[in-house]
Design a protein around this motif. Structure first.
Motif, mmCIF file in Angstrom:
data_model
loop_
_atom_site.group_PDB
_atom_site.id
_atom_site.type_symbol
_atom_site.label_atom_id
_atom_site.label_comp_id
_atom_site.label_asym_id
_atom_site.label_seq_id
_atom_site.Cartn_x
_atom_site.Cartn_y
_atom_site.Cartn_z
ATOM 1 N N THR A 113 0.112 16.731 2.318
ATOM 2 C CA THR A 113 -0.574 15.494 2.703
ATOM 3 C C THR A 113 0.153 14.284 2.129
ATOM 4 O OG1 THR A 113 -2.725 16.597 2.855
ATOM 5 C CG2 THR A 113 -2.750 14.213 2.544
ATOM 6 N N LEU A 114 0.480 14.341 0.844
ATOM 7 C CA LEU A 114 1.170 13.214 0.211
ATOM 8 C C LEU A 114 2.529 12.974 0.853
ATOM 9 C CD1 LEU A 114 0.263 13.849 -3.524
ATOM 10 C CD2 LEU A 114 -0.694 12.114 -1.985
ATOM 11 N N ASP A 115 3.225 14.032 1.208
ATOM 12 C CA ASP A 115 4.526 13.889 1.855
ATOM 13 C C ASP A 115 4.389 13.217 3.224
ATOM 14 O OD1 ASP A 115 7.358 14.320 1.575
ATOM 15 O OD2 ASP A 115 7.149 15.759 3.229
ATOM 16 N N LYS A 116 3.332 13.542 3.955
ATOM 17 C CA LYS A 116 3.090 12.921 5.256
ATOM 18 C C LYS A 116 2.793 11.426 5.114
ATOM 19 C CE LYS A 116 1.412 16.992 7.723
ATOM 20 N NZ LYS A 116 0.261 17.597 8.415
ATOM 21 N N LEU A 117 2.253 11.029 3.971
ATOM 22 C CA LEU A 117 1.927 9.624 3.728
ATOM 23 C C LEU A 117 3.125 8.822 3.214
ATOM 24 C CD1 LEU A 117 -1.554 10.092 2.035
ATOM 25 C CD2 LEU A 117 -1.096 9.336 4.373
ATOM 26 N N ARG A 118 4.217 9.493 2.909
ATOM 27 C CA ARG A 118 5.402 8.847 2.325
ATOM 28 C C ARG A 118 5.907 7.629 3.121
ATOM 29 N NH1 ARG A 118 8.212 10.114 -1.925
ATOM 30 N NH2 ARG A 118 7.232 12.144 -2.168
ATOM 31 N N PRO A 119 5.865 7.613 4.467
ATOM 32 C CA PRO A 119 6.323 6.418 5.193
ATOM 33 C C PRO A 119 5.580 5.139 4.800
ATOM 34 C CG PRO A 119 6.146 8.264 6.706
ATOM 35 C CD PRO A 119 5.535 8.706 5.391
ATOM 36 N N LEU A 120 4.381 5.254 4.292
ATOM 37 C CA LEU A 120 3.621 4.071 3.864
ATOM 38 C C LEU A 120 4.266 3.370 2.672
ATOM 39 C CD1 LEU A 120 -0.064 5.348 4.166
ATOM 40 C CD2 LEU A 120 1.164 3.828 5.728
ATOM 41 N N LEU A 121 5.090 4.083 1.921
ATOM 42 C CA LEU A 121 5.740 3.485 0.763
ATOM 43 C C LEU A 121 6.720 2.375 1.172
ATOM 44 C CD1 LEU A 121 6.480 6.597 -1.470
ATOM 45 C CD2 LEU A 121 4.631 4.928 -1.710
ATOM 46 N N THR A 128 -2.985 3.118 -6.633
ATOM 47 C CA THR A 128 -3.160 4.529 -6.981
ATOM 48 C C THR A 128 -2.532 5.418 -5.908
ATOM 49 O OG1 THR A 128 -5.191 4.036 -8.177
ATOM 50 C CG2 THR A 128 -4.843 6.325 -7.520
ATOM 51 N N ALA A 129 -2.748 5.065 -4.644
ATOM 52 C CA ALA A 129 -2.157 5.834 -3.545
ATOM 53 C C ALA A 129 -0.637 5.818 -3.647
ATOM 54 C CB ALA A 129 -2.608 5.263 -2.203
ATOM 55 N N ARG A 130 -0.077 4.661 -3.987
ATOM 56 C CA ARG A 130 1.379 4.542 -4.127
ATOM 57 C C ARG A 130 1.897 5.493 -5.205
ATOM 58 N NH1 ARG A 130 5.310 2.036 -2.803
ATOM 59 N NH2 ARG A 130 5.705 -0.129 -2.567
ATOM 60 N N ILE A 131 1.213 5.535 -6.334
ATOM 61 C CA ILE A 131 1.613 6.417 -7.428
ATOM 62 C C ILE A 131 1.545 7.875 -6.986
ATOM 63 C CG2 ILE A 131 0.962 7.285 -9.712
ATOM 64 C CD1 ILE A 131 -0.018 4.376 -10.302
ATOM 65 N N LEU A 132 0.462 8.248 -6.339
ATOM 66 C CA LEU A 132 0.295 9.643 -5.914
ATOM 67 C C LEU A 132 1.330 10.042 -4.872
ATOM 68 C CD1 LEU A 132 -3.586 9.875 -5.723
ATOM 69 C CD2 LEU A 132 -2.085 11.026 -7.354
ATOM 70 N N THR A 149 1.301 15.640 -14.538
ATOM 71 C CA THR A 149 2.043 14.385 -14.617
ATOM 72 C C THR A 149 1.387 13.330 -13.748
ATOM 73 O OG1 THR A 149 4.081 15.599 -15.019
ATOM 74 C CG2 THR A 149 4.305 13.313 -14.307
ATOM 75 N N MET A 150 0.980 13.704 -12.539
ATOM 76 C CA MET A 150 0.292 12.764 -11.651
ATOM 77 C C MET A 150 -1.013 12.290 -12.277
ATOM 78 S SD MET A 150 0.855 13.867 -7.695
ATOM 79 C CE MET A 150 0.075 15.452 -7.799
ATOM 80 N N THR A 151 -1.756 13.195 -12.866
ATOM 81 C CA THR A 151 -3.026 12.834 -13.498
ATOM 82 C C THR A 151 -2.799 11.797 -14.584
ATOM 83 O OG1 THR A 151 -3.924 15.017 -13.039
ATOM 84 C CG2 THR A 151 -5.024 13.725 -14.739
ATOM 85 N N ASP A 152 -1.798 11.990 -15.401
ATOM 86 C CA ASP A 152 -1.480 11.027 -16.455
ATOM 87 C C ASP A 152 -1.140 9.665 -15.874
ATOM 88 O OD1 ASP A 152 -1.899 12.893 -18.413
ATOM 89 O OD2 ASP A 152 0.234 13.351 -18.687
ATOM 90 N N LYS A 153 -0.376 9.626 -14.778
ATOM 91 C CA LYS A 153 0.020 8.363 -14.172
ATOM 92 C C LYS A 153 -1.185 7.626 -13.594
ATOM 93 C CE LYS A 153 4.762 9.415 -12.921
ATOM 94 N NZ LYS A 153 5.550 8.217 -13.032
ATOM 95 N N VAL A 154 -2.063 8.336 -12.904
ATOM 96 C CA VAL A 154 -3.202 7.707 -12.242
ATOM 97 C C VAL A 154 -4.282 7.308 -13.244
ATOM 98 C CG1 VAL A 154 -5.060 8.071 -10.589
ATOM 99 C CG2 VAL A 154 -2.763 8.846 -10.074
ATOM 100 N N THR A 155 -4.504 8.096 -14.257
ATOM 101 C CA THR A 155 -5.575 7.836 -15.205
ATOM 102 C C THR A 155 -5.436 6.478 -15.872
ATOM 103 O OG1 THR A 155 -5.816 10.181 -15.612
ATOM 104 C CG2 THR A 155 -6.759 8.718 -17.242
ATOM 105 N N GLY A 156 -4.249 6.015 -16.070
ATOM 106 C CA GLY A 156 -4.051 4.730 -16.724
ATOM 107 C C GLY A 156 -3.900 3.557 -15.768
#
Length: 85
Positions: free
Chosen positions: A26-34, A50-54, A64-71
């Motif tokens: 799912t995240l890979d399919k959303l990559r064009p939004l970056l 948050t979506a950008r980070i994920l 690692t993702m959890t750590d990035k989003v939590t802050g």
């Protein structure tokens, strides 16, 4: 009312299915939004950062993702609202 699926379709992302696809797929399919900040904000609204980070971290381990989003600011703002701080 426009759904998130409708907003994704505006940007050519019609095959995104969070209920059937694996998280990383799912995240890979959303990559064009970056490549389009306006599209990212249109689709995810206040959760765009948050979506950008994920999306950007799709190939990282979940911890690692959890750590990035939590802050992130979005999480902190949500916590403050929910805790009436």
């Amino acid at each position: 009312m426009e759904t998130r699926a409708d907003r994704l379709a505006k940007y050519g992302l019609e095959e995104v299915n969070v209920k059937q696809d694996a998280w990383n797929v799912t995240l890979d399919k959303l990559r064009p939004l970056l490549d389009d900040l306006n599209a990212l904000v249109d689709v995810f609204k206040e959760a765009a950062s948050t979506a950008r980070i994920l999306i950007d971290s799709a190939d990282l381990p979940v911890a690692t993702m959890t750590d990035k989003v939590t802050g992130s600011d979005v999480v902190m703002t949500g916590r403050s609202k929910n805790a009436n701080i």
